[in-house]
Design a protein around this motif. Structure first.
Motif, PDB file in Angstrom:
ATOM      1  N   GLN A  62       0.705  -1.328  -0.073  1.00 45.65           N
ATOM      2  CA  GLN A  62      -0.165  -0.073  -0.059  1.00 45.65           C
ATOM      3  C   GLN A  62       0.942   1.486  -0.017  1.00 45.65           C
ATOM      4  O   GLN A  62       0.475   2.183  -0.638  1.00 45.65           O
ATOM      5  CB  GLN A  62      -1.143   0.163   1.340  1.00 45.65           C
ATOM      6  N   ILE A  63       1.909   1.184   0.804  1.00 47.19           N
ATOM      7  CA  ILE A  63       2.658   2.482   0.818  1.00 47.19           C
ATOM      8  C   ILE A  63       3.550   2.475  -0.565  1.00 47.19           C
ATOM      9  O   ILE A  63       3.409   3.842  -0.822  1.00 47.19           O
ATOM     10  CB  ILE A  63       3.746   2.269   1.958  1.00 47.19           C
ATOM     11  N   LYS A  64       3.967   1.709  -1.374  1.00 45.13           N
ATOM     12  CA  LYS A  64       4.618   1.763  -2.489  1.00 45.13           C
ATOM     13  C   LYS A  64       3.549   2.107  -3.271  1.00 45.13           C
ATOM     14  O   LYS A  64       3.906   2.684  -4.487  1.00 45.13           O
ATOM     15  CB  LYS A  64       5.133   0.340  -3.228  1.00 45.13           C
ATOM     16  N   GLY A  65       2.353   1.843  -3.447  1.00 45.02           N
ATOM     17  CA  GLY A  65       1.218   2.281  -4.323  1.00 45.02           C
ATOM     18  C   GLY A  65       0.661   3.633  -4.013  1.00 45.02           C
ATOM     19  O   GLY A  65      -0.419   4.239  -4.316  1.00 45.02           O
ATOM     20  N   ASN A  66       1.289   4.425  -2.921  1.00 48.04           N
ATOM     21  CA  ASN A  66       1.008   5.811  -2.554  1.00 48.04           C
ATOM     22  C   ASN A  66      -0.449   5.901  -1.736  1.00 48.04           C
ATOM     23  O   ASN A  66      -0.999   6.976  -1.814  1.00 48.04           O
ATOM     24  CB  ASN A  66       1.139   6.707  -3.729  1.00 48.04           C
ATOM     25  N   TYR A  67      -0.827   4.533  -1.065  1.00 45.47           N
ATOM     26  CA  TYR A  67      -1.819   5.041  -0.259  1.00 45.47           C
ATOM     27  C   TYR A  67      -1.682   5.942   0.739  1.00 45.47           C
ATOM     28  O   TYR A  67      -0.629   5.806   1.270  1.00 45.47           O
ATOM     29  CB  TYR A  67      -2.360   3.553   0.260  1.00 45.47           C
ATOM     30  N   THR A  68      -2.412   6.631   1.425  1.00 43.45           N
ATOM     31  CA  THR A  68      -2.105   7.368   2.351  1.00 43.45           C
ATOM     32  C   THR A  68      -3.385   7.258   3.587  1.00 43.45           C
ATOM     33  O   THR A  68      -4.281   6.582   3.161  1.00 43.45           O
ATOM     34  CB  THR A  68      -2.431   8.824   2.259  1.00 43.45           C
ATOM     35  N   LYS A  69      -2.799   7.353   4.764  1.00 44.06           N
ATOM     36  CA  LYS A  69      -3.804   7.235   5.859  1.00 44.06           C
ATOM     37  C   LYS A  69      -4.585   8.587   5.916  1.00 44.06           C
ATOM     38  O   LYS A  69      -3.940   9.613   6.372  1.00 44.06           O
ATOM     39  CB  LYS A  69      -2.910   6.861   7.255  1.00 44.06           C
ATOM     40  N   ALA A  70      -5.921   8.436   6.017  1.00 46.73           N
ATOM     41  CA  ALA A  70      -6.796   9.620   5.962  1.00 46.73           C
ATOM     42  C   ALA A  70      -6.879  10.190   7.406  1.00 46.73           C
ATOM     43  O   ALA A  70      -7.006   9.383   8.341  1.00 46.73           O
ATOM     44  CB  ALA A  70      -8.224   9.307   5.463  1.00 46.73           C
ATOM     45  N   ALA A  71      -6.949  11.509   7.477  1.00 46.54           N
ATOM     46  CA  ALA A  71      -6.989  11.986   8.706  1.00 46.54           C
ATOM     47  C   ALA A  71      -8.594  12.038   9.413  1.00 46.54           C
ATOM     48  O   ALA A  71      -9.232  12.301   8.515  1.00 46.54           O
ATOM     49  CB  ALA A  71      -6.368  13.470   8.921  1.00 46.54           C
ATOM     50  N   ILE A  72      -8.912  11.543  10.597  1.00 41.61           N
ATOM     51  CA  ILE A  72     -10.186  11.522  10.996  1.00 41.61           C
ATOM     52  C   ILE A  72     -10.526  12.525  11.772  1.00 41.61           C
ATOM     53  O   ILE A  72      -9.842  12.926  12.600  1.00 41.61           O
ATOM     54  CB  ILE A  72     -10.303  10.149  11.599  1.00 41.61           C
TER      55      ILE A  72
END
Length: 72
Positions: A62-72
């Motif tokens: 996921q990190i390599k695919g540029n996924y991000t952790k959304a701010a809640i």
């Protein structure tokens, strides 16, 4: 071949001679899983090393695919 479950002592922080917490590779991996996927301490305790490795591979993908952790 069955993997053993992690014991509490396997994921509890260890302190060095000065009383400071030592961060091991396992500690870092478990912290990454807690952050990235929201696993609780008890969920992480129940995981085998194989399960931890699978989740870490998923996080890396996921990190390599540029996924991000959304701010809640």
């Amino acid at each position: 071949m069955r993997c053993r479950r992690l014991s509490k002592s396997a994921i509890s922080p260890e302190r060095n001679a000065k009383g400071k917490v030592e961060i091991t590779a396992l500690d870092a991996a478990l912290a990454d899983l807690a952050f990235w996927f929201g696993f609780s301490h008890s969920e992480l305790e129940e995981m085998t090393l194989d399960e931890i490795e699978r989740w870490l591979n998923q996080a890396q993908r996921q990190i390599k695919g540029n996924y991000t952790k959304a701010a809640i």
